[in-house]
Design a protein around this motif. Structure first.
Motif, PDB file in Angstrom:
ATOM      1  N   UNK A   1      11.238   0.069   2.166  1.00 53.99           N
ATOM      2  CA  UNK A   1      11.995  -0.344   1.045  1.00 53.99           C
ATOM      3  C   UNK A   1      11.505  -2.160   0.775  1.00 53.99           C
ATOM      4  N   UNK A   2      11.076  -2.720   1.744  1.00 54.13           N
ATOM      5  CA  UNK A   2      10.387  -3.980   1.531  1.00 54.13           C
ATOM      6  C   UNK A   2       9.015  -3.892   0.827  1.00 54.13           C
ATOM      7  N   UNK A   3       8.326  -2.848   1.081  1.00 59.92           N
ATOM      8  CA  UNK A   3       7.142  -2.602   0.515  1.00 59.92           C
ATOM      9  C   UNK A   3       7.297  -2.255  -0.744  1.00 59.92           C
ATOM     10  N   UNK A   4       8.311  -1.253  -1.186  1.00 62.16           N
ATOM     11  CA  UNK A   4       8.816  -1.011  -2.519  1.00 62.16           C
ATOM     12  C   UNK A   4       9.176  -2.206  -3.480  1.00 62.16           C
ATOM     13  N   UNK A   5      10.068  -3.045  -2.634  1.00 63.34           N
ATOM     14  CA  UNK A   5      10.237  -4.203  -3.239  1.00 63.34           C
ATOM     15  C   UNK A   5       9.120  -5.146  -3.637  1.00 63.34           C
ATOM     16  N   UNK A   6       8.452  -5.385  -2.688  1.00 66.41           N
ATOM     17  CA  UNK A   6       7.059  -6.102  -2.772  1.00 66.41           C
ATOM     18  C   UNK A   6       6.124  -5.819  -4.223  1.00 66.41           C
ATOM     19  N   UNK A   7       6.007  -4.415  -3.929  1.00 69.18           N
ATOM     20  CA  UNK A   7       5.340  -3.499  -5.014  1.00 69.18           C
ATOM     21  C   UNK A   7       6.100  -3.922  -6.262  1.00 69.18           C
ATOM     22  N   UNK A   8       7.284  -3.853  -6.489  1.00 71.67           N
ATOM     23  CA  UNK A   8       7.773  -4.116  -7.639  1.00 71.67           C
ATOM     24  C   UNK A   8       7.584  -5.321  -8.172  1.00 71.67           C
ATOM     25  N   UNK A   9       7.775  -6.439  -7.221  1.00 69.57           N
ATOM     26  CA  UNK A   9       7.538  -7.676  -7.499  1.00 69.57           C
ATOM     27  C   UNK A   9       5.978  -8.133  -8.021  1.00 69.57           C
ATOM     28  N   UNK A  10       5.287  -7.336  -7.215  1.00 70.43           N
ATOM     29  CA  UNK A  10       3.658  -7.595  -7.446  1.00 70.43           C
ATOM     30  C   UNK A  10       3.368  -6.834  -9.117  1.00 70.43           C
TER      31      UNK A  10
END
Length: 281
Positions: A89-98
């Motif tokens: 979930x954090x990776x998806x969040x970071x990917x979206x932010x990225x």
């Protein structure tokens, strides 16, 4: 005879008794052996029972340990799965932010490229205006012309080389154009050494009218001239015309006196040309 039979019976009975005693002795021994075997078997059975009990205890302990390890494994697996889900979930969040940040950077780059392109076009336009101003200054009367022309050329070089920003270039160009406009609008008079057409050096009073016309008179009021323009080899050149008639000389002297406040303000008809590349009048 009867006695003999009794003896024979007694002898036979004794033999039977003796044989029976031996048989009973063998039976006792066999019984004792069986009892010993029984005790031995009981001892082995007890030993086996103890081993079985120990084995059962070990099995129970192993089963308990297995259950405990299974529970730990399940709990650890659940915890790790939860951690992995949280990390995903954090990776998806970071990917979206990225992705959002990349989009912002792409838009910023596009804006930067647009600004850079506009600034480049602006520099080219400013350089073109500055070059046209150079050409116009080069065609004006030789009154501090080299100094004025050097300032414009310096601005053109700074614009083309990028040493001057667009804002600075615009400000300097605006200032130079304002100076040239003022130069073209003003009427000025100075006392300065002047070289005549024949090479003679005199002290002259020079009257400049805008950026197109100049007339002069020597300090004694005996020599007069007006500056005329002509085309030579495709270029505009200026030279003094000193062959003025009496009326033209009087007009030049009167104009200088009016500018120097020696005469009251009035309109003076000067011997100057109104054409860009005209003749003497």
């Amino acid at each position: 005879m009867k006695r003999l039979n009794l003896l024979h019976f007694a002898h036979l009975s004794i033999m039977v008794f003796l044989l029976s005693g031996e048989a009973f002795a063998d039976r006792d021994a066999e019984i004792r052996d069986l009892k010993f075997e029984k005790e031995k078997l009981n001892s082995e059975i007890q030993k086996l029972n103890r081993q079985i009990a120990s084995t059962d205890s070990m099995l129970k302990a192993d089963d308990s340990r297995y259950k405990m390890l299974s529970q730990r494994y399940k709990a650890d697996t659940d915890r790790r799965r939860a951690e992995i889900d949280s990390l995903n979930a954090k990776i998806r969040g970071v990917a979206e932010q990225l992705q959002v940040e990349r989009s912002k950077q792409a838009r910023a780059k596009n804006r930067g490229d647009n600004v850079a392109a506009k600034r480049k076009a602006l520099r080219e336009a400013l350089a073109g205006i500055s070059k046209r101003l150079e050409a116009q200054v080069a065609q004006t009367v030789p009154w501090e012309r080299e100094t004025r022309l050097d300032r414009v050329k310096s601005l053109t070089r700074d614009i083309e080389s990028g040493n001057a920003s667009e804002e600075e270039s615009f400000s300097r160009l605006k200032s130079l154009m304002a100076e040239e406009i003022k130069f073209g609008d003003e009427v000025a008079v100075i006392n300065s050494p002047l070289t005549r057409k024949n090479g003679e050096l005199i002290n002259a009073v020079i009257l400049r009218i805008g950026n197109q016309w100049m007339v002069y008179s020597d300090e004694n009021g005996t020599v007069f001239g007006n500056m005329v323009r002509r085309v030579e080899a495709g270029k505009i050149v200026y030279e003094w015309n000193e062959e003025l008639n009496l009326e033209e000389r009087a007009a030049v002297k009167l104009a200088i006196d009016v500018k120097q406040a020696k005469k009251p303000p009035q309109i003076v008809k000067l011997p100057v040309s109104l054409s860009v590349v005209g003749g003497e009048k």
